[in-house]
Write an enzyme that holds these catalytic residues in place. Structure first.
Site, short mmCIF file in Angstrom:
data_model
loop_
_atom_site.label_atom_id
_atom_site.label_comp_id
_atom_site.label_asym_id
_atom_site.label_seq_id
_atom_site.Cartn_x
_atom_site.Cartn_y
_atom_site.Cartn_z
N ILE A 94 -1.54 38.70 -19.05
CA ILE A 94 -2.50 37.99 -19.90
C ILE A 94 -3.76 39.11 -20.31
O ILE A 94 -4.02 39.21 -21.32
CB ILE A 94 -3.15 36.79 -19.33
CG1 ILE A 94 -1.94 35.76 -19.20
CG2 ILE A 94 -4.36 36.27 -20.35
CD1 ILE A 94 -2.40 34.57 -18.48
N THR A 171 -10.68 31.92 -19.08
CA THR A 171 -9.44 31.09 -19.06
C THR A 171 -8.56 31.21 -18.13
O THR A 171 -7.41 30.99 -18.26
CB THR A 171 -8.64 31.61 -20.55
OG1 THR A 171 -8.39 33.13 -20.29
CG2 THR A 171 -9.46 31.24 -21.72
N ALA A 172 -9.04 31.64 -16.86
CA ALA A 172 -8.17 32.04 -15.56
C ALA A 172 -8.12 30.52 -14.85
O ALA A 172 -7.39 29.87 -15.23
CB ALA A 172 -8.70 32.97 -14.86
N ARG A 173 -8.93 30.41 -13.89
CA ARG A 173 -9.20 28.98 -13.01
C ARG A 173 -10.59 28.93 -12.97
O ARG A 173 -11.47 29.91 -12.65
CB ARG A 173 -8.85 29.08 -11.62
CG ARG A 173 -6.89 29.37 -11.75
CD ARG A 173 -6.52 28.01 -12.26
NE ARG A 173 -4.94 27.95 -12.09
CZ ARG A 173 -4.08 27.97 -13.13
NH1 ARG A 173 -4.84 28.24 -14.40
NH2 ARG A 173 -2.89 28.07 -12.96
N ASP A 197 -12.26 27.52 -20.77
CA ASP A 197 -11.11 26.40 -21.02
C ASP A 197 -10.93 25.98 -19.58
O ASP A 197 -9.96 24.89 -19.54
CB ASP A 197 -10.13 27.18 -21.41
CG ASP A 197 -8.77 26.54 -21.78
OD1 ASP A 197 -8.90 25.35 -22.39
OD2 ASP A 197 -7.54 26.80 -21.10
N GLU A 202 -12.82 20.40 -12.71
CA GLU A 202 -12.03 19.77 -13.95
C GLU A 202 -11.37 18.51 -13.65
O GLU A 202 -10.87 18.42 -12.18
CB GLU A 202 -11.22 20.72 -14.77
CG GLU A 202 -10.23 21.38 -13.97
CD GLU A 202 -9.35 22.49 -15.15
OE1 GLU A 202 -8.14 22.31 -15.09
OE2 GLU A 202 -10.23 23.16 -15.46
N HIS A 220 -9.14 22.70 -20.89
CA HIS A 220 -7.80 23.63 -20.07
C HIS A 220 -6.58 23.49 -21.19
O HIS A 220 -5.40 23.01 -20.72
CB HIS A 220 -7.42 22.70 -18.85
CG HIS A 220 -6.85 23.82 -17.93
ND1 HIS A 220 -6.86 23.80 -16.61
CD2 HIS A 220 -5.83 24.98 -18.00
CE1 HIS A 220 -6.29 24.93 -15.96
NE2 HIS A 220 -5.69 25.50 -16.88
#
Length: 259
Positions: A94, A171-173, A197, A202, A220
């Site tokens: 990515i 946008t990873a974790r 994201d 979450e 997410h």
């Protein structure tokens, strides 16, 4: 899913690496663990670039102004993306796609990875040690897995080393960022805006982040494209086919032969 036919055996997870899978346990028991990173990589990279642009260009406040009828009143000028230094943390599949996409938009890329890429794979990106990247990047985007070593990779000490007015994209974790530290950095002006994201707890989102017009927030959502299930299933089946024919899946996370 676990399949037993050869030794090593085979286990696959139809998504990127899962934090609930004990890879060490599988390796010790001579089981391959394979995932499906290719299917989600391009949608995630594209979403990352969208968040990068929206974060830099102050999208949330600008959209809010239009809806309120305020037009450009109170909107600041934003940086030009051309020549802006983007720091990529984690230059895997990515990260490389994000590099290619932002380079095409005229941004300059620096990166940190556990292991420096061979020069021919860097494609113009400049390798920096982690602290150097923190100091030199105008925008930092995270593309590393969640491990004990990367949990709260960005916290108070790291934010203090960044430029004033830095932009953050993740946008990873979620837990790769200490969310409370991020909020403090936004409140004191160290972080100008962020695009997220993923979140530490979450689906719960920190109240400050949810209410701020300096954040761009997604649920997410990066891989939610209409081809994702077909792409994931195809990649998973190709992993099974490779393992049955060669004894090794296409995208192994571990190497049980070295256990």
């Amino acid at each position: 899913m676990i399949m037993v036919r050869y030794n090593p055996r085979f286990c696959y997870h139809a998504l990127p690496i899962s934090p609930i899978v004990d890879v060490d346990f599988l390796t010790k028991n001579r089981v391959y663990y394979a995932n499906t990173p290719v299917a989600v990589s391009d949608p995630t990279a594209t979403t990352t670039v969208m968040l990068i642009l929206q974060t830099i260009r102050n999208y949330t406040q600008a959209a809010e102004n239009v809806r309120k009828g305020d037009w450009v009143n109170g909107l600041p000028f934003t940086p030009n993306v051309h020549g802006l230094v983007v720091g990529i943390v984690g230059m895997g599949m990515i990260g490389k796609l994000v590099r290619d996409k932002v380079t095409a938009l005229g941004m300059k890329v620096v990166y940190y990875n556990r292991t420096r890429l061979p020069e021919e794979e860097e494609k113009g990106a400049t390798y920096l040690e982690f602290d150097q990247l923190l100091r030199q990047s105008r925008l930092i985007t995270l593309h590393c897995p969640l491990t004990p070593a990367t949990r709260h990779l960005l916290s108070d000490d790291q934010f203090a080393k960044m430029q004033d007015g830095v932009f953050i994209v993740n946008t990873a974790r979620g837990p790769v960022i200490d969310e409370e530290a991020l909020v403090r950095a936004m409140q004191n002006g160290k972080v100008a805006r962020c695009g997220l994201d993923v979140y530490e707890n979450e689906p719960k989102v920190h109240e400050y982040l949810a209410s701020s017009n300096r954040t761009v927030l997604l649920p997410h959502y990066a891989a939610f494209v209409d081809t994702i299930f077909k792409d994931v299933e195809t990649e998973a089946l190709n992993n099974i086919k490779s393992w049955m024919e060669k004894g090794v899946p296409n995208t192994p996370v571990n190497d049980p032969n070295r256990a």
